[in-house]
Design a protein around this motif. Structure first.
Motif, PDB file in Angstrom:
ATOM      1  N   PRO A   1       0.828  -1.209   0.000  1.00  9.04           N
ATOM      2  CA  PRO A   1       0.000   0.000   0.000  1.00  9.04           C
ATOM      3  C   PRO A   1       0.870   1.270   0.000  1.00  9.04           C
ATOM      4  CG  PRO A   1      -0.635  -1.502   1.772  1.00  9.04           C
ATOM      5  CD  PRO A   1       0.633  -2.030   1.196  1.00  9.04           C
ATOM      6  N   ALA A   2       0.372   2.312  -0.677  1.00  9.91           N
ATOM      7  CA  ALA A   2       1.133   3.565  -0.760  1.00  9.91           C
ATOM      8  C   ALA A   2       1.374   4.169   0.621  1.00  9.91           C
ATOM      9  CB  ALA A   2       0.391   4.555  -1.650  1.00  9.91           C
ATOM     10  N   VAL A   3       0.452   3.889   1.554  1.00  4.82           N
ATOM     11  CA  VAL A   3       0.592   4.472   2.891  1.00  4.82           C
ATOM     12  C   VAL A   3       1.828   3.923   3.610  1.00  4.82           C
ATOM     13  CG1 VAL A   3      -0.938   2.797   4.018  1.00  4.82           C
ATOM     14  CG2 VAL A   3      -0.671   5.060   5.011  1.00  4.82           C
ATOM     15  N   ASP A   4       2.240   2.703   3.279  1.00  6.70           N
ATOM     16  CA  ASP A   4       3.446   2.136   3.881  1.00  6.70           C
ATOM     17  C   ASP A   4       4.688   2.894   3.441  1.00  6.70           C
ATOM     18  OD1 ASP A   4       1.717   0.358   4.936  1.00  6.70           O
ATOM     19  OD2 ASP A   4       2.717  -1.456   4.183  1.00  6.70           O
TER      20      ASP A   4
ATOM     21  N   TYR B   1       4.666   6.004   2.436  1.00  9.38           N
ATOM     22  CA  TYR B   1       4.520   7.313   3.097  1.00  9.38           C
ATOM     23  C   TYR B   1       5.026   7.240   4.535  1.00  9.38           C
ATOM     24  CZ  TYR B   1       2.159  11.417   5.078  1.00  9.38           C
ATOM     25  OH  TYR B   1       1.880  12.578   5.734  1.00  9.38           O
ATOM     26  N   GLY B   2       4.728   6.135   5.200  1.00  6.23           N
ATOM     27  CA  GLY B   2       5.182   5.945   6.577  1.00  6.23           C
ATOM     28  C   GLY B   2       6.695   5.965   6.684  1.00  6.23           C
ATOM     29  N   ILE B   3       7.367   5.324   5.724  1.00  4.70           N
ATOM     30  CA  ILE B   3       8.832   5.284   5.745  1.00  4.70           C
ATOM     31  C   ILE B   3       9.417   6.663   5.434  1.00  4.70           C
ATOM     32  CG2 ILE B   3      10.831   4.370   4.497  1.00  4.70           C
ATOM     33  CD1 ILE B   3       9.124   1.719   4.310  1.00  4.70           C
TER      34      ILE B   3
ATOM     35  N   GLY C   1      -6.979  -1.374   2.986  1.00  3.01           N
ATOM     36  CA  GLY C   1      -5.525  -1.255   3.146  1.00  3.01           C
ATOM     37  C   GLY C   1      -5.020   0.161   3.003  1.00  3.01           C
ATOM     38  N   ILE C   2      -5.753   1.105   3.593  1.00  2.53           N
ATOM     39  CA  ILE C   2      -5.372   2.510   3.438  1.00  2.53           C
ATOM     40  C   ILE C   2      -4.742   3.087   4.697  1.00  2.53           C
ATOM     41  CG2 ILE C   2      -7.074   3.067   1.660  1.00  2.53           C
ATOM     42  CD1 ILE C   2      -8.581   4.343   4.292  1.00  2.53           C
ATOM     43  N   LEU C   3      -4.778   2.328   5.793  1.00  3.35           N
ATOM     44  CA  LEU C   3      -4.235   2.863   7.043  1.00  3.35           C
ATOM     45  C   LEU C   3      -2.782   2.458   7.225  1.00  3.35           C
ATOM     46  CD1 LEU C   3      -7.076   2.296   9.671  1.00  3.35           C
ATOM     47  CD2 LEU C   3      -6.471   4.419   8.505  1.00  3.35           C
ATOM     48  N   GLY C   4      -2.035   3.339   7.867  1.00  6.43           N
ATOM     49  CA  GLY C   4      -0.645   3.037   8.188  1.00  6.43           C
ATOM     50  C   GLY C   4      -0.138   4.008   9.230  1.00  6.43           C
ATOM     51  N   PHE C   5       1.114   3.801   9.656  1.00  5.95           N
ATOM     52  CA  PHE C   5       1.738   4.736  10.590  1.00  5.95           C
ATOM     53  C   PHE C   5       2.487   5.788   9.797  1.00  5.95           C
ATOM     54  CE2 PHE C   5       1.619   0.901  13.294  1.00  5.95           C
ATOM     55  CZ  PHE C   5       1.090   1.451  14.452  1.00  5.95           C
ATOM     56  N   SER C   6       2.589   6.993  10.355  1.00  6.32           N
ATOM     57  CA  SER C   6       3.504   7.956   9.763  1.00  6.32           C
ATOM     58  C   SER C   6       4.189   8.758  10.860  1.00  6.32           C
ATOM     59  CB  SER C   6       2.789   8.887   8.788  1.00  6.32           C
ATOM     60  OG  SER C   6       2.136   9.912   9.476  1.00  6.32           O
ATOM     61  N   HIS C   7       5.262   9.408  10.477  1.00  2.00           N
ATOM     62  CA  HIS C   7       6.082  10.221  11.373  1.00  2.00           C
ATOM     63  C   HIS C   7       6.708   9.387  12.482  1.00  2.00           C
ATOM     64  CE1 HIS C   7       3.636  13.061   9.124  1.00  2.00           C
ATOM     65  NE2 HIS C   7       4.698  13.861   9.210  1.00  2.00           N
ATOM     66  N   ARG C   8       7.332  10.074  13.437  1.00  2.00           N
ATOM     67  CA  ARG C   8       8.161   9.348  14.379  1.00  2.00           C
ATOM     68  C   ARG C   8       8.054   9.958  15.766  1.00  2.00           C
ATOM     69  NH1 ARG C   8      14.476   9.135  13.263  1.00  2.00           N
ATOM     70  NH2 ARG C   8      13.935  11.282  12.825  1.00  2.00           N
TER      71      ARG C   8
ATOM     72  N   THR D   1      -2.437   7.097  10.006  1.00  4.45           N
ATOM     73  CA  THR D   1      -2.832   8.007   8.953  1.00  4.45           C
ATOM     74  C   THR D   1      -3.082   7.257   7.650  1.00  4.45           C
ATOM     75  OG1 THR D   1      -2.202  10.025   7.796  1.00  4.45           O
ATOM     76  CG2 THR D   1      -0.459   8.474   8.245  1.00  4.45           C
ATOM     77  N   THR D   2      -3.528   8.021   6.658  1.00  7.29           N
ATOM     78  CA  THR D   2      -3.692   7.490   5.316  1.00  7.29           C
ATOM     79  C   THR D   2      -2.577   8.055   4.451  1.00  7.29           C
ATOM     80  OG1 THR D   2      -5.064   9.353   4.741  1.00  7.29           O
ATOM     81  CG2 THR D   2      -6.193   7.418   5.586  1.00  7.29           C
ATOM     82  N   PHE D   3      -2.539   7.674   3.187  1.00  5.03           N
ATOM     83  CA  PHE D   3      -1.502   8.168   2.284  1.00  5.03           C
ATOM     84  C   PHE D   3      -1.552   9.693   2.226  1.00  5.03           C
ATOM     85  CE2 PHE D   3       0.064   8.887  -2.198  1.00  5.03           C
ATOM     86  CZ  PHE D   3       1.389   8.633  -1.888  1.00  5.03           C
ATOM     87  N   LEU D   4      -0.413  10.336   2.477  1.00  5.55           N
ATOM     88  CA  LEU D   4      -0.260  11.795   2.496  1.00  5.55           C
ATOM     89  C   LEU D   4      -1.116  12.462   3.579  1.00  5.55           C
ATOM     90  CD1 LEU D   4      -0.238  12.618  -1.329  1.00  5.55           C
ATOM     91  CD2 LEU D   4       1.731  12.211   0.152  1.00  5.55           C
ATOM     92  N   GLY D   5      -1.612  11.670   4.518  1.00  6.03           N
ATOM     93  CA  GLY D   5      -2.406  12.252   5.605  1.00  6.03           C
ATOM     94  C   GLY D   5      -3.764  12.743   5.156  1.00  6.03           C
TER      95      GLY D   5
ATOM     96  N   THR E   1       8.116   9.559   5.949  1.00  4.99           N
ATOM     97  CA  THR E   1       7.942  10.512   7.042  1.00  4.99           C
ATOM     98  C   THR E   1       8.732  10.097   8.282  1.00  4.99           C
ATOM     99  OG1 THR E   1       5.936   9.364   7.736  1.00  4.99           O
ATOM    100  CG2 THR E   1       5.642  11.313   6.360  1.00  4.99           C
ATOM    101  N   PHE E   2       9.101   8.809   8.362  1.00  3.50           N
ATOM    102  CA  PHE E   2       9.845   8.337   9.534  1.00  3.50           C
ATOM    103  C   PHE E   2      11.283   8.857   9.519  1.00  3.50           C
ATOM    104  CE2 PHE E   2      12.439   5.410  11.961  1.00  3.50           C
ATOM    105  CZ  PHE E   2      11.680   5.174  13.095  1.00  3.50           C
TER     106      PHE E   2
ATOM    107  N   LYS F   1      -5.614  -3.780   6.505  1.00  2.74           N
ATOM    108  CA  LYS F   1      -4.885  -4.506   5.450  1.00  2.74           C
ATOM    109  C   LYS F   1      -5.543  -5.844   5.170  1.00  2.74           C
ATOM    110  CE  LYS F   1      -0.511  -2.319   5.386  1.00  2.74           C
ATOM    111  NZ  LYS F   1       0.419  -1.888   6.414  1.00  2.74           N
TER     112      LYS F   1
END
Lengths: 169, 213
Positions: free
Chosen positions: A58-61, A63-65, B168-175, B182-186, A67-68, B163
């Motif tokens: 997924p594209a969100v994965d 994006y997660g990397i 399958g649009i959710l994920g983690f972002s930032h640190r 979040t979703t892709f590009l928030g 931004t990490f 997923k």
């Protein structure tokens, strides 16, 4: 940050070129993103989507990397890059105040680029001249003992110089 | 891996399968161990909530029971001074940036944090830590689910549910402190291709992802 049609096309094309000679193992994702950043100067949304398609994730994965890790940029670098030191010494001497001043005068957040692409704002962790704290690096020039007044002055003289050269504001 | 073994948890003899995670062996026999981030069918748990610690005889220090497989003759205790200290600190850190508004929360009385606090005699207010409120906007844009990042405990169960069962649009972002689900590009949930399956809401152990009525 709004990208032009040309930039979107370029980002997708270059990403396809980079992923073409690459396997689809998840471990190759970060090297691919690094190559994208080398070529484009940043990792735009179309490049992330293209990379996600190649790796089948997924594209969100992706994006997660992006931004990490601090090494990846989401916005294109500006013509002038302002790097504010947030190392230990500069932090103690109020590096965050300098950062806030830039955020205020440029009306952007750290890691972003002004809409006219004139300035981008970054944070760095020590540039190696802590006696001059708080330190700022504008393009290749190191400027020490920064104050919020100096920030206003730098922006003003920059606008003045642009006016003299006839660069439209 | 599927041979039957006998282990002892808190003095109770339990029959289970070799390699079966201690957390679930205990839960199945009515012994509660606090947990947020582990799911029963997850074979590679992240062990990130740091709440499911147990002591195992012969082990130098407490281990997370969601990652430790049972072995023949193991003697486990779910409470000890060291375990309680780890769980208390872990819980306080989670609660320190969790927005507490239990009375108006849709998960009041079915919340894992409330359950852990009750089981272990912990307070929902961090005694030793400063309360950190992130004041993030609540995402109310999707038709079927709402997301309040201020209540999120970052367990990742919704990411997994999305997923497996959803789009399958959710994920983690930032640190670090900025980490969010979040979703892709928030993008707001409503514009991110959310199919409204609400699997995230049923997976959420707290009131962060909630199904809309």
């Amino acid at each position: 940050m709004i990208l032009t049609e040309e930039e979107i096309r370029e980002a997708a094309e270059k990403t396809r070129e980079i992923t073409a000679g690459c396997d689809t193992a998840r471990g190759s994702l970060i090297p691919v993103l690094q190559k994208i950043q080398d070529r484009l100067g940043y990792v735009p949304a179309p490049a992330m989507e293209e990379a996600a398609r190649h790796f089948g994730i997924p594209a969100v994965d992706v994006y997660g990397i992006v931004t990490f890790y601090n090494q990846f940029r989401l916005t294109p670098p500006g013509r002038h890059r302002v790097k504010v030191c947030m190392g230990t010494a500069c932090h103690m001497k109020g590096g965050n105040i300098i950062m806030e001043s830039w955020e205020r005068v440029l009306k952007i957040k750290v890691g972003e680029t002004t809409p006219d692409r004139e300035f981008s704002l970054e944070r760095v962790a020590c540039v190696g001249c802590c006696t001059m704290a708080p330190v700022l690096v504008k393009d290749e020039t190191v400027i020490g003992k920064m104050t919020p007044t100096k920030v206003d002055g730098m922006l003003f003289s920059h606008q003045l110089a642009n006016k003299k050269e006839g660069v439209p504001q | 891996m599927s041979e039957k073994i006998t282990i002892t948890i808190d003095g109770k003899t339990i029959e289970t399968m070799a390699g079966h995670k201690i957390l679930w062996a205990a839960m199945d026999s009515g012994i509660y161990i606090p947990h947020l981030c582990s799911a029963r069918d997850n074979h590679s748990p992240s062990a990130s909530c740091r709440l499911c610690f147990v002591e195992i005889e012969g082990y130098a220090r407490p281990v997370t029971s969601c990652t430790e497989g049972a072995a023949e003759g193991m003697v486990i205790s779910t409470r000890s001074q060291r375990v309680d200290r780890l769980v208390r600190t872990g819980f306080e850190m989670i609660i320190s940036n969790h927005r507490i508004e239990c009375r108006s929360c849709p998960r009041n009385r079915s919340c894992s944090l409330q359950q852990i606090a009750k089981e272990r005699g912990l307070k929902l207010k961090p005694a030793r830590l400063e309360k950190l409120n992130r004041n993030l906007p609540v995402d109310d844009s999707a038709q079927k689910v709402a997301h309040d990042p201020n209540k999120c405990v970052l367990c990742g169960l919704c990411v997994r549910a999305c997923k497996e069962k959803g789009a399958g649009i959710l994920g983690f972002s930032h640190r670090g402190f900025d980490r969010v689900i979040t979703t892709f590009l928030g993008a707001p949930l409503g514009e991110s291709g959310c199919d409204g399956c609400a699997a995230c809401a049923s997976a959420c152990p707290v009131g962060s992802m909630t199904a809309k009525q």
